[in-house]
Design an enzyme around this catalytic site. Structure first.
Site, PDB file in Angstrom:
ATOM      1  N   ASP A   1       0.926  -1.605   0.082  1.00 34.63           N
ATOM      2  CA  ASP A   1       0.014  -0.048   0.333  1.00 34.63           C
ATOM      3  C   ASP A   1       0.892   1.221  -0.158  1.00 34.63           C
ATOM      4  O   ASP A   1      -0.116   2.613  -1.116  1.00 34.63           O
ATOM      5  CB  ASP A   1      -0.778   0.194   1.368  1.00 34.63           C
TER       6      ASP A   1
ATOM      7  N   PHE B   1       2.589   1.759  -3.158  1.00 36.09           N
ATOM      8  CA  PHE B   1       0.797   2.773  -4.260  1.00 36.09           C
ATOM      9  C   PHE B   1       0.781   3.726  -3.998  1.00 36.09           C
ATOM     10  O   PHE B   1       0.820   4.641  -4.665  1.00 36.09           O
ATOM     11  CB  PHE B   1       0.141   1.996  -3.817  1.00 36.09           C
TER      12      PHE B   1
ATOM     13  N   SER C   1     -35.912  -7.577 -12.535  1.00 33.93           N
ATOM     14  CA  SER C   1     -35.739  -8.388 -11.126  1.00 33.93           C
ATOM     15  C   SER C   1     -35.810 -10.495 -11.591  1.00 33.93           C
ATOM     16  O   SER C   1     -36.121 -10.526 -12.888  1.00 33.93           O
ATOM     17  CB  SER C   1     -37.444  -8.064 -10.504  1.00 33.93           C
TER      18      SER C   1
ATOM     19  N   LYS D   1     -26.538 -14.455  -4.750  1.00 32.41           N
ATOM     20  CA  LYS D   1     -27.223 -13.050  -4.589  1.00 32.41           C
ATOM     21  C   LYS D   1     -26.550 -12.216  -3.944  1.00 32.41           C
ATOM     22  O   LYS D   1     -26.986 -12.174  -3.145  1.00 32.41           O
ATOM     23  CB  LYS D   1     -28.393 -13.853  -4.593  1.00 32.41           C
TER      24      LYS D   1
ATOM     25  N   GLU E   1     -24.246  -5.206  -8.767  1.00 30.56           N
ATOM     26  CA  GLU E   1     -24.301  -4.641  -7.394  1.00 30.56           C
ATOM     27  C   GLU E   1     -23.334  -3.745  -7.101  1.00 30.56           C
ATOM     28  O   GLU E   1     -22.448  -4.512  -6.584  1.00 30.56           O
ATOM     29  CB  GLU E   1     -24.998  -6.110  -6.701  1.00 30.56           C
TER      30      GLU E   1
ATOM     31  N   LYS F   1     -28.433 -19.068 -13.784  1.00 27.83           N
ATOM     32  CA  LYS F   1     -29.342 -18.514 -14.660  1.00 27.83           C
ATOM     33  C   LYS F   1     -28.872 -19.781 -16.293  1.00 27.83           C
ATOM     34  O   LYS F   1     -27.475 -20.406 -16.129  1.00 27.83           O
ATOM     35  CB  LYS F   1     -27.750 -17.478 -15.345  1.00 27.83           C
TER      36      LYS F   1
HETATM   37  S1  IVH Z   1     -29.530 -10.710 -12.665  1.00 25.23           S
HETATM   38  C1  IVH Z   1     -32.659 -10.280 -15.605  1.00 25.23           C
HETATM   39  N1  IVH Z   1     -27.536 -11.263 -11.298  1.00 25.23           N
HETATM   40  O1  IVH Z   1     -30.624  -9.646  -7.167  1.00 25.23           O
HETATM   41  C2  IVH Z   1     -31.457 -10.453 -14.268  1.00 25.23           C
HETATM   42  N2  IVH Z   1     -29.185 -10.423  -9.907  1.00 25.23           N
HETATM   43  O2  IVH Z   1     -33.988  -9.139  -7.098  1.00 25.23           O
HETATM   44  C3  IVH Z   1     -31.061  -9.416 -13.951  1.00 25.23           C
HETATM   45  N3  IVH Z   1     -28.266  -9.545  -7.380  1.00 25.23           N
HETATM   46  O3  IVH Z   1     -31.949  -6.659  -9.510  1.00 25.23           O
HETATM   47  C4  IVH Z   1     -30.157  -9.971 -12.423  1.00 25.23           C
HETATM   48  N4  IVH Z   1     -27.108 -11.494  -6.907  1.00 25.23           N
HETATM   49  O4  IVH Z   1     -29.113  -5.867  -8.155  1.00 25.23           O
HETATM   50  C5  IVH Z   1     -28.484 -11.301 -10.663  1.00 25.23           C
HETATM   51  N5  IVH Z   1     -25.656 -12.543  -9.240  1.00 25.23           N
HETATM   52  C6  IVH Z   1     -27.181 -11.725  -9.476  1.00 25.23           C
HETATM   53  C7  IVH Z   1     -27.797 -10.912  -8.887  1.00 25.23           C
HETATM   54  C8  IVH Z   1     -28.185  -9.848  -9.132  1.00 25.23           C
HETATM   55  C9  IVH Z   1     -28.134 -10.055  -6.881  1.00 25.23           C
HETATM   56  C10 IVH Z   1     -29.747  -8.150  -7.872  1.00 25.23           C
HETATM   57  C11 IVH Z   1     -30.121  -7.108  -8.198  1.00 25.23           C
HETATM   58  C12 IVH Z   1     -31.392  -7.262  -9.034  1.00 25.23           C
HETATM   59  C13 IVH Z   1     -31.759  -8.100  -7.649  1.00 25.23           C
HETATM   60  C14 IVH Z   1     -33.478  -8.693  -8.429  1.00 25.23           C
END
Ligand code: IVH
Length: 673
Positions: A36, A39, A85, A119, A177, A294
């Site tokens: 650090d 840096f 969402s 998530k 995020e 996904k």
């Molecule tokens: S994908 C169309 N991936 O969860 C799909 N969302 O409940 C778009 N979130 O508004 C979201 N971790 O802010 C995705 N690994 C992740 C996520 C994530 C957190 C949040 C995101 C979204 C919300 C939906």
């Protein structure tokens, strides 16, 4: 002002490149290569040159993250594509039904490949890059219109102001995020508390509060971070055809992605991932509230499409809530091994964090007073993973009438001895010592525990009875117990009594470090006991040493040194040690000079789960051979032991060219010594 020379321009450009490179290594690769301090030196050098030649300052310079003037309000921004969402699932059945819907729609009964991601419990943000430059950042808002948080986002060091490489699309909108790492959250709350300001309830609120500051200088002080998890609008450019491959492209362009992302073949593998992340959750440096699955192939995502505001190809599998409301039925004080009085709240049972909770620790009386927890209060109770449930806060609006502040008892609830509390300490203690049955019970439970003398069968219920029936008055009495005495206890038949007697006898054959740990010296945990054992090799020199010498041993500071010295000076303790040794407790005589063992001074890192050996056992065996076991891989690491499902330490080891061993290879190595 003199015109800048080409050499100076070159120097500034090189410095910017260097700083960006180190930023990338630190924030995206998690693999810093300079300290650090070094840096900061580079950073200050650039700042000085830019001050002398402001005409050479560019918007993407690492010194320009913090804007000068605060905003008066946030502008609204319309998203090029709505920010959607996710559908939620709370059970395995719902997840299986999601997979079935996908297979039915695609007319396919083969395993679907999914991308599995944590998530993140943060704030959804969209970042737009034009020709690689960050031109706009916006919150999700209602999905169509969000707020312009460009200036604040520029202060987040893991968000690149300029993408790396050159093969990115002309316009690239990514989504992800903004979150506050757990450690930064604790530090922030500590600071706010010291300043007498209101603290944040959780990292998510702290992230939201920090991001919605009109003055970017405040956001800049808040140690926020960012992970990219999806794609927004893209113009003129090619992205890969799988979600996980796109994330890899993002990383190459310098956009941080969550290292815990994994591919899974079929939905069962997704469920495995869910359980694995659930177990890892308490150790993760960021807060998550579930995982996201996904469909990995973009072609399949397109065929599946969307329903109302959520994609059909993705699902959020949520963890059970970690916080719930309950009511305080009583507050009791428990006496621990060292006499510490711990207030415990008896609660109306509530299902939280996947288990029913009816007790929560209140840590100490200062904490009870700070949170002002009273009998009758409605409180928020939190249970995270295997962590002991705790009362987060009181809902003051729901407080009934006629409640009282909790007072520290003047006398120990177990033995009636006086309770004292130093003003400098938050812990109150019973002065009864081993006269106090509660302290004695805890001392014996500790003595018999797995990592100490490891007496199988000498559980809590048995110890309670032994103390209550006065069969044991100190730990040395354990070795005087007979089968007949034990068979007289509740829940113990003759066979189990004989078995327990054999276990007690077997425990006499132990190791020096276990014995030291079992004695229950204040602040001497397993690792300090190991250090002491390794250092002294024998009991007598340790008992006779002084505090100054003790402090020269790693991990031992002045307070621990005082506790150790005090323990071995007390006649009562010396007598007990004599009786334990006379009862036949022994350990192997020191034969090895640890400094000469082949592993002495070598650094090991363990990653992934081990099959035959537990991590603790592996650590113990390595330390016994004089090796160090560290938690992170660096150039100084000699070996990385790779178990099942290794984490990022494995990739780090490969990157740095550190020798990797399988569990079997480690065992062969240990056996050969
Ligand atoms: S994908 C169309 N991936 O969860 C799909 N969302 O409940 C778009 N979130 O508004 C979201 N971790 O802010 C995705 N690994 C992740 C996520 C994530 C957190 C949040 C995101 C979204 C919300 C939906």
């Amino acid at each position: 002002m003199p015109k800048p020379s080409p050499a100076l321009i070159k120097k500034i450009t090189a410095l910017k490149k260097k700083i960006n490179e180190h930023n990338y290594r630190y924030h995206i690769l998690d693999d810093p290569q300079i300290s650090d301090v070094s840096f900061d030196k580079l950073f200050r050098e650039l700042q000085t040159l830019e001050k002398q030649h402001p005409e050479l300052i560019t918007q993407d310079s690492p010194t320009q993250r913090i804007g000068a003037t605060p905003l008066t309000s946030f502008n609204q921004i319309e998203h090029a594509m709505p920010m959607l969402s996710l559908d939620n699932a709370f059970s395995d059945q719902e997840v299986l039904a999601f997979n079935k819907r996908i297979q039915d729609r695609l007319g396919c009964d083969k395993a679907i490949e999914y991308a599995c991601e944590p998530k993140l419990d943060g704030i959804a943000v969209s970042l737009t890059y034009q020709h690689g430059k960050l031109i706009r950042a916006a919150t999700r808002g209602d999905g169509n219109i969000g707020e312009d948080i460009t200036l604040n986002s520029r202060t987040i060091l893991s968000i690149p102001l300029q993408l790396r490489g050159s093969d990115y699309p002309d316009t690239l909108e990514v989504r992800g995020e903004v979150y506050m790492p757990k450690k930064a959250f604790q530090q922030l709350n500590q600071k706010l508390q010291q300043a007498g300001e209101k603290t944040f309830v959780n990292p998510r609120n702290a992230a939201a509060g920090s991001l919605r500051q009109l003055d970017p200088k405040i956001t800049a002080q808040r140690a926020l971070a960012f992970f990219t998890h999806s794609v927004g609008a893209v113009k003129k450019g090619q992205l890969a055809d799988k979600h996980t491959a796109i994330l890899q492209q993002f990383e190459q362009w310098g956009l941080p992605c969550c290292p815990q992302t994994q591919r899974a073949q079929g939905i069962e593998a997704c469920l495995d991932y869910y359980h694995k992340m659930g177990a890892q959750r308490p150790q993760l440096p960021y807060e998550i509230d579930g995982v996201v699955y996904k469909v990995n192939a973009l072609a399949l995502q397109q065929r599946l499409g969307f329903i109302s505001r959520a994609p059909r190809w993705a699902l959020a599998h949520k963890f059970p809530a970690q916080e719930e409301l309950s009511r305080v039925l009583a507050i009791e004080f428990q006496v621990g091994r060292t006499g510490a009085l711990t207030p415990v709240a008896r609660l109306e049972p509530v299902f939280v964090g996947g288990a029913t909770v009816s007790n929560a620790t209140l840590h100490n009386i200062d904490e009870v007073n700070r949170k002002d927890i009273r009998v009758g209060d409605t409180i928020v109770v939190r249970r995270a993973g295997d962590v002991i449930p705790e009362v987060v806060r009181v809902i003051k609006e729901k407080r009934p009438q006629h409640t009282h502040r909790i007072q520290l008892p003047k006398n120990c609830p177990a033995c009636g001895s006086e309770v004292t509390k130093l003003a400098s300490e938050s812990v109150a203690r019973c002065n009864g010592g081993l006269y106090c049955p509660a302290q004695l019970k805890e001392a014996i439970k500790h003595f018999a525990s797995r990592k100490a003398m490891n007496i199988e069968g000498l559980g809590n219920k048995i110890v309670d009875q032994l103390v209550e029936k006065s069969l044991i008055k100190d730990v040395a009495d354990v070795y005087t117990l007979t089968t007949i005495q034990l068979a007289g206890l509740e829940r113990l038949g003759e066979k189990s009594a004989a078995k327990l007697c054999r276990a007690i006898a077997a425990s006499k054959n132990t190791s020096f470090s276990r014995f030291l740990y079992a004695l229950g010296i204040r602040d001497v945990g397993i690792s300090t006991a190991l250090n002491l054992a390794q250092h002294f090799q024998q009991l007598q020199p340790l008992m006779q040493t002084d505090e100054t010498y003790l402090q020269s041993i790693s991990d031992i500071g002045p307070i621990v040194a005082t506790h150790i010295k005090k323990f071995f000076t007390q006649t009562h303790n010396k007598e007990i040690i004599q009786r334990l040794l006379a009862a036949g407790i022994h350990w192997p005589k020191p034969t090895l000079n640890k400094k000469q063992t082949p592993l002495a001074g070598k650094t090991f890192v363990l990653t992934g789960s081990l099959n035959d050996l537990s991590r603790e056992e592996a650590t113990h065996q390595l330390q016994e051979q004089g090796a160090k076991v560290s938690s992170s891989v660096s150039k100084k690491t000699n070996y990385v032991v790779v178990g099942k499902d290794p984490g990022s330490k494995f990739s780090q080891a490969k990157k740095l060219g550190v020798t990797c061993l399988t569990e079997a290879e480690l065992q062969t190595l240990l056996r050969s010594l």
